[in-house]
Design a protein around this motif. Sequence first.
Motif, PDB file in Angstrom:
ATOM      1  N   LYS A 170      93.207  28.445   7.431  1.00 20.18           N
ATOM      2  CA  LYS A 170      93.132  28.996   6.076  1.00 20.18           C
ATOM      3  C   LYS A 170      92.088  28.248   5.249  1.00 20.18           C
ATOM      4  CE  LYS A 170      96.493  28.249   3.160  1.00 20.18           C
ATOM      5  NZ  LYS A 170      97.778  28.273   2.448  1.00 20.18           N
ATOM      6  N   TYR A 171      92.080  26.923   5.393  1.00 23.21           N
ATOM      7  CA  TYR A 171      91.092  26.122   4.669  1.00 23.21           C
ATOM      8  C   TYR A 171      89.687  26.384   5.199  1.00 23.21           C
ATOM      9  CZ  TYR A 171      95.242  23.769   3.045  1.00 23.21           C
ATOM     10  OH  TYR A 171      96.455  23.494   2.496  1.00 23.21           O
ATOM     11  N   ASN A 172      89.564  26.555   6.507  1.00 22.73           N
ATOM     12  CA  ASN A 172      88.261  26.867   7.090  1.00 22.73           C
ATOM     13  C   ASN A 172      87.743  28.198   6.566  1.00 22.73           C
ATOM     14  OD1 ASN A 172      88.448  24.537   8.576  1.00 22.73           O
ATOM     15  ND2 ASN A 172      89.082  25.565  10.455  1.00 22.73           N
ATOM     16  N   LEU A 173      88.625  29.173   6.414  1.00 23.31           N
ATOM     17  CA  LEU A 173      88.221  30.475   5.885  1.00 23.31           C
ATOM     18  C   LEU A 173      87.747  30.339   4.442  1.00 23.31           C
ATOM     19  CD1 LEU A 173      88.010  33.558   6.090  1.00 23.31           C
ATOM     20  CD2 LEU A 173      90.418  33.675   5.429  1.00 23.31           C
ATOM     21  N   GLY A 174      88.490  29.630   3.634  1.00 22.48           N
ATOM     22  CA  GLY A 174      88.087  29.431   2.241  1.00 22.48           C
ATOM     23  C   GLY A 174      86.768  28.694   2.128  1.00 22.48           C
TER      24      GLY A 174
ATOM     25  N   GLY B 247      81.081  28.598   0.950  1.00 23.53           N
ATOM     26  CA  GLY B 247      79.774  28.180   1.478  1.00 23.53           C
ATOM     27  C   GLY B 247      78.818  29.352   1.584  1.00 23.53           C
ATOM     28  N   SER B 248      79.326  30.467   2.066  1.00 25.61           N
ATOM     29  CA  SER B 248      78.477  31.657   2.183  1.00 25.61           C
ATOM     30  C   SER B 248      78.018  32.148   0.817  1.00 25.61           C
ATOM     31  CB  SER B 248      79.231  32.781   2.894  1.00 25.61           C
ATOM     32  OG  SER B 248      79.551  32.400   4.193  1.00 25.61           O
ATOM     33  N   LEU B 249      78.917  32.139  -0.154  1.00 25.78           N
ATOM     34  CA  LEU B 249      78.531  32.561  -1.503  1.00 25.78           C
ATOM     35  C   LEU B 249      77.444  31.657  -2.083  1.00 25.78           C
ATOM     36  CD1 LEU B 249      81.985  33.537  -3.055  1.00 25.78           C
ATOM     37  CD2 LEU B 249      80.114  35.062  -2.411  1.00 25.78           C
ATOM     38  N   LEU B 250      77.559  30.363  -1.856  1.00 26.57           N
ATOM     39  CA  LEU B 250      76.533  29.446  -2.344  1.00 26.57           C
ATOM     40  C   LEU B 250      75.186  29.681  -1.663  1.00 26.57           C
ATOM     41  CD1 LEU B 250      78.550  26.136  -2.670  1.00 26.57           C
ATOM     42  CD2 LEU B 250      77.576  27.489  -4.515  1.00 26.57           C
ATOM     43  N   ILE B 251      75.202  29.883  -0.362  1.00 20.12           N
ATOM     44  CA  ILE B 251      73.956  30.123   0.369  1.00 20.12           C
ATOM     45  C   ILE B 251      73.325  31.441  -0.058  1.00 20.12           C
ATOM     46  CG2 ILE B 251      72.989  30.542   2.662  1.00 20.12           C
ATOM     47  CD1 ILE B 251      75.135  28.566   3.728  1.00 20.12           C
ATOM     48  N   ILE B 252      74.140  32.478  -0.198  1.00 24.40           N
ATOM     49  CA  ILE B 252      73.610  33.783  -0.616  1.00 24.40           C
ATOM     50  C   ILE B 252      73.052  33.693  -2.036  1.00 24.40           C
ATOM     51  CG2 ILE B 252      74.272  36.158  -1.182  1.00 24.40           C
ATOM     52  CD1 ILE B 252      76.229  35.969   1.238  1.00 24.40           C
ATOM     53  N   SER B 253      73.735  32.971  -2.926  1.00 25.05           N
ATOM     54  CA  SER B 253      73.207  32.839  -4.290  1.00 25.05           C
ATOM     55  C   SER B 253      71.882  32.079  -4.289  1.00 25.05           C
ATOM     56  CB  SER B 253      74.231  32.166  -5.202  1.00 25.05           C
ATOM     57  OG  SER B 253      74.496  30.862  -4.769  1.00 25.05           O
ATOM     58  N   LEU B 254      71.719  31.121  -3.378  1.00 24.97           N
ATOM     59  CA  LEU B 254      70.438  30.441  -3.246  1.00 24.97           C
ATOM     60  C   LEU B 254      69.345  31.418  -2.813  1.00 24.97           C
ATOM     61  CD1 LEU B 254      68.783  27.761  -3.123  1.00 24.97           C
ATOM     62  CD2 LEU B 254      69.421  27.686  -0.708  1.00 24.97           C
TER      63      LEU B 254
ATOM     64  N   VAL C  61      74.281  35.342   7.082  1.00 26.05           N
ATOM     65  CA  VAL C  61      75.231  34.374   6.530  1.00 26.05           C
ATOM     66  C   VAL C  61      76.648  34.939   6.509  1.00 26.05           C
ATOM     67  CG1 VAL C  61      75.822  33.078   4.448  1.00 26.05           C
ATOM     68  CG2 VAL C  61      73.461  33.198   5.196  1.00 26.05           C
ATOM     69  N   LEU C  62      76.799  36.230   6.336  1.00 23.15           N
ATOM     70  CA  LEU C  62      78.131  36.829   6.269  1.00 23.15           C
ATOM     71  C   LEU C  62      78.887  36.807   7.603  1.00 23.15           C
ATOM     72  CD1 LEU C  62      77.636  39.820   3.829  1.00 23.15           C
ATOM     73  CD2 LEU C  62      78.845  37.677   3.432  1.00 23.15           C
ATOM     74  N   TRP C  63      78.193  36.500   8.697  1.00 23.65           N
ATOM     75  CA  TRP C  63      78.893  36.387   9.966  1.00 23.65           C
ATOM     76  C   TRP C  63      79.857  35.207   9.963  1.00 23.65           C
ATOM     77  CZ3 TRP C  63      79.584  39.778  13.595  1.00 23.65           C
ATOM     78  CH2 TRP C  63      78.667  40.805  13.742  1.00 23.65           C
TER      79      TRP C  63
ATOM     80  N   MET D 243      85.427  33.520  10.764  1.00 20.75           N
ATOM     81  CA  MET D 243      86.557  32.690  10.356  1.00 20.75           C
ATOM     82  C   MET D 243      87.765  33.543   9.955  1.00 20.75           C
ATOM     83  SD  MET D 243      85.478  29.785  11.050  1.00 20.75           S
ATOM     84  CE  MET D 243      86.874  28.863  10.511  1.00 20.75           C
ATOM     85  N   PHE D 244      87.517  34.707   9.371  1.00 22.83           N
ATOM     86  CA  PHE D 244      88.605  35.608   9.007  1.00 22.83           C
ATOM     87  C   PHE D 244      89.346  36.093  10.248  1.00 22.83           C
ATOM     88  CE2 PHE D 244      90.081  40.005   8.441  1.00 22.83           C
ATOM     89  CZ  PHE D 244      91.063  39.795   7.495  1.00 22.83           C
TER      90      PHE D 244
END
Length: 133
Positions: free
Chosen positions: A80-84, A89-96, A118-120, A125-126
């Motif tokens: 669960k923590y890995n998914l979060g 992390g993906s949101l931060l990379i995409i915003s960059l 990045v969405l992979w 993880m999901f």
Amino acid sequence: MKKLKKHVDKLFSDVPDSDEKEVLKQEIYENLQEKVQDLIEQGKDEEDAINKAIVEFGDIDEIKMELVVTKNPLRKNNTKYNLGFSIWGSLLIISLFVFANFYYTPDNIWFVYPTFVVLWWPSVMFYYWRKTR
């Protein structure tokens, strides 16, 4: 009696250090000392008594396995923590990528392509989280 101490240290040499290990080592050492004293009282000389006590004591493989098992408890499920973490992390990379795209090349929209890559990470993880649930 140094021979007994060396023997007990050798028996536990491959067990990770812990308080339980030290307590067991001390108990075994004391038991071997008592056995040697009993054998000396029965008429054996000290060297023979030490050797006989060591031989009669035998092997401690079961005790060592219990110590190792108690030191390595079952791992907690952190999926669960890995998914979060992967989502944030993906949101931060995409915003960059979005920032770099609109700041440096506002006339070309290219951030979409690395976004799919990045969405992979969170999608994998999901599915791993769903499998372990």
